[in-house]
Every structure is written in structure tokens, then in C-alpha cells.
Design a protein around this motif. Sequence first.
Motif, PDB file in Angstrom:
ATOM      1  N   PHE A 138      29.442  57.510 -12.616  1.00  0.00           N
ATOM      2  CA  PHE A 138      30.106  56.975 -11.425  1.00  0.00           C
ATOM      3  C   PHE A 138      31.608  56.810 -11.657  1.00  0.00           C
ATOM      4  N   LYS A 139      31.981  56.314 -12.846  1.00  0.00           N
ATOM      5  CA  LYS A 139      33.397  56.134 -13.159  1.00  0.00           C
ATOM      6  C   LYS A 139      34.106  57.487 -13.186  1.00  0.00           C
ATOM      7  N   LEU A 185      39.049  49.174  -9.382  1.00  0.00           N
ATOM      8  CA  LEU A 185      37.625  49.227  -9.720  1.00  0.00           C
ATOM      9  C   LEU A 185      37.404  50.126 -10.926  1.00  0.00           C
ATOM     10  N   HIS A 186      38.083  51.258 -10.956  1.00  0.00           N
ATOM     11  CA  HIS A 186      37.967  52.217 -12.051  1.00  0.00           C
ATOM     12  C   HIS A 186      38.312  51.571 -13.391  1.00  0.00           C
ATOM     13  N   CYS A 187      39.298  50.685 -13.378  1.00  0.00           N
ATOM     14  CA  CYS A 187      39.715  50.019 -14.618  1.00  0.00           C
ATOM     15  C   CYS A 187      38.628  49.110 -15.188  1.00  0.00           C
ATOM     16  N   PHE A 188      37.789  48.546 -14.326  1.00  0.00           N
ATOM     17  CA  PHE A 188      36.783  47.578 -14.770  1.00  0.00           C
ATOM     18  C   PHE A 188      35.415  48.201 -15.051  1.00  0.00           C
ATOM     19  N   LEU A 189      35.205  49.430 -14.608  1.00  0.00           N
ATOM     20  CA  LEU A 189      33.891  50.056 -14.792  1.00  0.00           C
ATOM     21  C   LEU A 189      33.696  50.533 -16.228  1.00  0.00           C
ATOM     22  N   PRO A 190      32.464  50.381 -16.745  1.00  0.00           N
ATOM     23  CA  PRO A 190      32.178  50.962 -18.061  1.00  0.00           C
ATOM     24  C   PRO A 190      32.070  52.491 -17.917  1.00  0.00           C
ATOM     25  N   SER A 204      30.783  55.807 -17.358  1.00  0.00           N
ATOM     26  CA  SER A 204      29.551  56.259 -16.714  1.00  0.00           C
ATOM     27  C   SER A 204      29.882  57.460 -15.835  1.00  0.00           C
ATOM     28  N   LEU A 217      34.466  58.625  -9.573  1.00  0.00           N
ATOM     29  CA  LEU A 217      35.509  57.805  -8.945  1.00  0.00           C
ATOM     30  C   LEU A 217      36.892  58.270  -9.396  1.00  0.00           C
TER      31      LEU A 217
END
Length: 194
Positions: free
Chosen positions: A121-122, A112-117, A119, A125
Motif C-alpha cells: 500500500f505504501k 500518510l506515506h511518512c507514517f506507513l510501514p 508495505s 501510495l
Amino acid sequence: MLSVIIALGLLLPGVTQPVLTLEGKIDKSKLAQTGINMLADEGNHNTRNMLSMASSMLGLDKLEGEVSAYKKTRSIWGTVNELAKNNNYLVAVLIGLFSIVIPTLKLLMQLLHCFLPVSRFKQVLGQVIQGLSKWSMVDVFVIALIVAYLAGNADGQMGELINVDAELGVGFWYFTGYCLFAVAASHLISVEEK
């Protein structure tokens, strides 16, 4: 991302395939001698002598080779199930948690971390993933615990009569590969965060 996908791909067979096989073999001549000792009354030397003579006449003292007396193969998942069946719930839960649940959650969070812009939240995470990564040596401990459990279980059932051989299974190598790729993925995420 590739490290995470490879780690996920290695985790499943690492948990479900055999990690260790223990086999106990008895030398046939020792087995015959043990049978004589069990049949003979310790206080009666005549019985022992007669049984030894009959054994010699039948050639039981010259037996060669080994007989398989014990063979147990276990995966991590199989060990969790066996521990639960033997009412060792705490150990079963700990092994399941640290070798199946946490690694899977950590890898899914890394994916999930790889796909998040970029932010907040990233970033959070990433910090959670780094916190979980500190527990990565627990994976190795789990394998050591399973090996010790199976070896101890076999040793307790065998005594001196049986020779025990241990062989690492394919699951061990998959799980080792998972550990290496999971550590690499965690390192890449920590480098990315900086």
C-alpha cells in the motif's frame, strides 16, 4: 515529514492571503482635460475653447498629483469566488482544483506515506503521489492565471487615462514557499522509494 508539514502550513495562507493588488490612478490634470473633452461637442470648437479658458482660469490645467480610481486585491480563494460569481464556473473549478484541492490531497497523502510501514500500500501510495507531483507546475500556472486575470480585468476597465500599478501580496510568497517545500517533499519521497 517536516517538508510536508511546512508545505501544508504555507498552503493555507498562500491560498487565503492576497496574492496581487492592482491599483489604477488617474493624473488630475488629465482627468480635467478629459472632462473638458467629454463636455465639449466635437464639432463645436467655441465650446471647447470656452471650457479650456474656464479650466485655465480655475487652475484645473495646473493640477498636480493623482487620484486613485481602481484598487483590487485578490487571494487565490477570492479569485475562485469572484470567478464563480461572474459565472466563470469552469475556470473557478480548475483554479480551485489545481491550487487548493489537489495540493492539499497530495500533501495529506505524503504525510500518510511518512507514517506507513513498508508495505505494498505504501508503494502504491508513493506512485500515486509521484503521479500527482507531475502536476506541480500547475500551481505556478494558477498564480500566473490569477495575475493575468486581474491585470486583464483592470486593463479592460481602465483605458488609457489610468496608470495601473501591480504589487505582489504576501499570499504570493506563502504560495511560492508552499511550492518549493512541496517539490522538496515529493523529491524526498521519490528518493525514499528507490
